[in-house]
Design a protein around this motif. Structure first.
Motif, PDB file in Angstrom:
ATOM      1  N   GLU A 128     -99.012  31.036  -3.184  1.00 33.71           N
ATOM      2  CA  GLU A 128    -100.061  31.814  -2.433  1.00 33.71           C
ATOM      3  C   GLU A 128    -100.871  30.635  -3.273  1.00 33.71           C
ATOM      4  O   GLU A 128    -101.133  31.021  -4.406  1.00 33.71           O
ATOM      5  N   ALA A 129    -102.069  30.696  -2.465  1.00 31.55           N
ATOM      6  CA  ALA A 129    -103.319  30.032  -3.133  1.00 31.55           C
ATOM      7  C   ALA A 129    -104.565  31.732  -3.118  1.00 31.55           C
ATOM      8  O   ALA A 129    -104.438  31.963  -1.635  1.00 31.55           O
ATOM      9  N   THR A 130    -105.001  31.520  -4.383  1.00 30.59           N
ATOM     10  CA  THR A 130    -106.196  32.495  -4.164  1.00 30.59           C
ATOM     11  C   THR A 130    -107.788  32.027  -4.246  1.00 30.59           C
ATOM     12  O   THR A 130    -107.831  31.502  -5.438  1.00 30.59           O
ATOM     13  N   PRO A 131    -109.110  31.459  -3.513  1.00 32.59           N
ATOM     14  CA  PRO A 131    -109.738  30.874  -3.562  1.00 32.59           C
ATOM     15  C   PRO A 131    -110.784  32.279  -5.204  1.00 32.59           C
ATOM     16  O   PRO A 131    -110.252  33.353  -5.159  1.00 32.59           O
ATOM     17  N   ALA A 132    -111.370  31.047  -6.413  1.00 33.78           N
ATOM     18  CA  ALA A 132    -112.243  31.686  -6.577  1.00 33.78           C
ATOM     19  C   ALA A 132    -112.632  33.343  -6.428  1.00 33.78           C
ATOM     20  O   ALA A 132    -113.848  33.325  -5.471  1.00 33.78           O
ATOM     21  N   GLU A 167     -93.664  20.199  -3.222  1.00 34.17           N
ATOM     22  CA  GLU A 167     -94.067  20.231  -1.763  1.00 34.17           C
ATOM     23  C   GLU A 167     -95.063  21.793  -1.805  1.00 34.17           C
ATOM     24  O   GLU A 167     -96.315  21.557  -1.598  1.00 34.17           O
ATOM     25  N   VAL A 168     -94.741  22.654  -2.613  1.00 36.67           N
ATOM     26  CA  VAL A 168     -95.620  23.808  -2.742  1.00 36.67           C
ATOM     27  C   VAL A 168     -96.453  24.376  -3.390  1.00 36.67           C
ATOM     28  O   VAL A 168     -97.406  24.437  -2.315  1.00 36.67           O
ATOM     29  N   VAL A 169     -96.737  23.679  -4.333  1.00 32.23           N
ATOM     30  CA  VAL A 169     -97.924  23.426  -5.293  1.00 32.23           C
ATOM     31  C   VAL A 169     -98.904  21.657  -4.019  1.00 32.23           C
ATOM     32  O   VAL A 169    -100.025  23.381  -3.942  1.00 32.23           O
ATOM     33  N   VAL A 170     -98.376  21.231  -3.693  1.00 30.86           N
ATOM     34  CA  VAL A 170     -99.780  20.087  -3.264  1.00 30.86           C
ATOM     35  C   VAL A 170     -99.897  20.970  -1.753  1.00 30.86           C
ATOM     36  O   VAL A 170    -101.174  20.946  -1.227  1.00 30.86           O
ATOM     37  N   GLU A 171     -99.579  22.100  -1.413  1.00 29.31           N
ATOM     38  CA  GLU A 171     -99.178  22.828   0.521  1.00 29.31           C
ATOM     39  C   GLU A 171    -100.121  23.930  -0.821  1.00 29.31           C
ATOM     40  O   GLU A 171    -101.251  24.648   0.571  1.00 29.31           O
ATOM     41  N   GLN A 172    -100.482  24.248  -1.406  1.00 33.52           N
ATOM     42  CA  GLN A 172    -101.404  25.644  -1.521  1.00 33.52           C
ATOM     43  C   GLN A 172    -103.178  24.757  -2.010  1.00 33.52           C
ATOM     44  O   GLN A 172    -103.027  25.367  -2.268  1.00 33.52           O
ATOM     45  N   VAL A 173    -102.413  23.543  -2.966  1.00 42.75           N
ATOM     46  CA  VAL A 173    -103.552  23.200  -3.491  1.00 42.75           C
ATOM     47  C   VAL A 173    -104.204  22.589  -2.423  1.00 42.75           C
ATOM     48  O   VAL A 173    -105.916  22.592  -1.837  1.00 42.75           O
ATOM     49  N   ALA A 174    -104.064  22.206  -1.329  1.00 40.71           N
ATOM     50  CA  ALA A 174    -104.334  21.722  -0.040  1.00 40.71           C
ATOM     51  C   ALA A 174    -105.045  22.691   0.662  1.00 40.71           C
ATOM     52  O   ALA A 174    -106.595  22.641   1.159  1.00 40.71           O
ATOM     53  N   ASP A 175    -104.310  23.594   0.611  1.00 44.74           N
ATOM     54  CA  ASP A 175    -105.092  25.019   1.732  1.00 44.74           C
ATOM     55  C   ASP A 175    -106.749  25.360  -0.045  1.00 44.74           C
ATOM     56  O   ASP A 175    -107.431  26.093   0.423  1.00 44.74           O
ATOM     57  N   LEU A 176    -106.328  25.100  -1.113  1.00 42.08           N
ATOM     58  CA  LEU A 176    -107.197  25.674  -1.297  1.00 42.08           C
ATOM     59  C   LEU A 176    -109.056  25.029  -1.868  1.00 42.08           C
ATOM     60  O   LEU A 176    -109.835  25.685  -0.956  1.00 42.08           O
ATOM     61  N   LEU A 177    -108.074  23.858  -1.775  1.00 45.10           N
ATOM     62  CA  LEU A 177    -109.452  22.827  -1.194  1.00 45.10           C
ATOM     63  C   LEU A 177    -110.016  22.554   0.100  1.00 45.10           C
ATOM     64  O   LEU A 177    -110.679  21.690   0.220  1.00 45.10           O
TER      65      LEU A 177
END
Length: 145
Positions: free
Chosen positions: A86-90, A121-131
């Motif tokens: 899961e990615a949560t923006p600042a 892959e999970v980290v890349v997907e979450q970073v991509a979602d965040l950015l």
């Protein structure tokens, strides 16, 4: 007249020893530098850190992102499928946050190599979602085995 009566108190208890048969104290099964002594949580943490370090070389803005590992997602976080991350923006004083859920990732991977690939892959997907980018932009090797 002197008092010659002996004290009939019980003798002081002897200290207990774990070395009952003279073989010495038991030591660890494996020394700390051997992977056997690392817990699954420690191994998983190392996989996430390796993945983050790979991405931070190309994306310096990730230095401000807080990466976390949780055992399982909260029940409200999933519907039909269990999320792997899961990615949560600042927000205000809170930094941007990426969470990787350890147990769902472990259950979907059979070997350490599969787990390392899935974690990345999970980290890349979450970073991509965040950015707001595609995963292939974040890591050109995304999706390759």
């Amino acid at each position: 007249m002197t008092d010659t009566t002996e004290s009939r108190d019980t003798p002081a208890p002897r200290p207990r020893h774990r070395d009952r048969h003279g073989r010495g104290m038991r030591g660890p099964v494996a020394p700390p530098q051997v992977p056997l002594s690392a817990s699954r949580a420690d191994t998983f943490r190392d996989l996430v850190l390796d993945s983050v370090e790979r991405l931070e070389r190309n994306w310096p803005q990730l230095a401000d992102v807080e990466f976390m590992i949780m055992e399982v997602p909260p029940p409200a976080a999933f519907g039909e499928t269990v999320p792997l991350g899961e990615a949560t923006p600042a927000e205000r004083k809170e930094p941007a946050r990426i969470v990787v859920y350890r147990r769902p990732v472990e259950l979907r991977s059979k070997s350490r190599d599969e787990r390392a690939l899935l974690v990345h892959e999970v980290v890349v997907e979450q970073v991509a979602d965040l950015l707001g980018l595609s995963p292939e932009t974040v890591d050109p090797r995304y999706g390759e085995e």
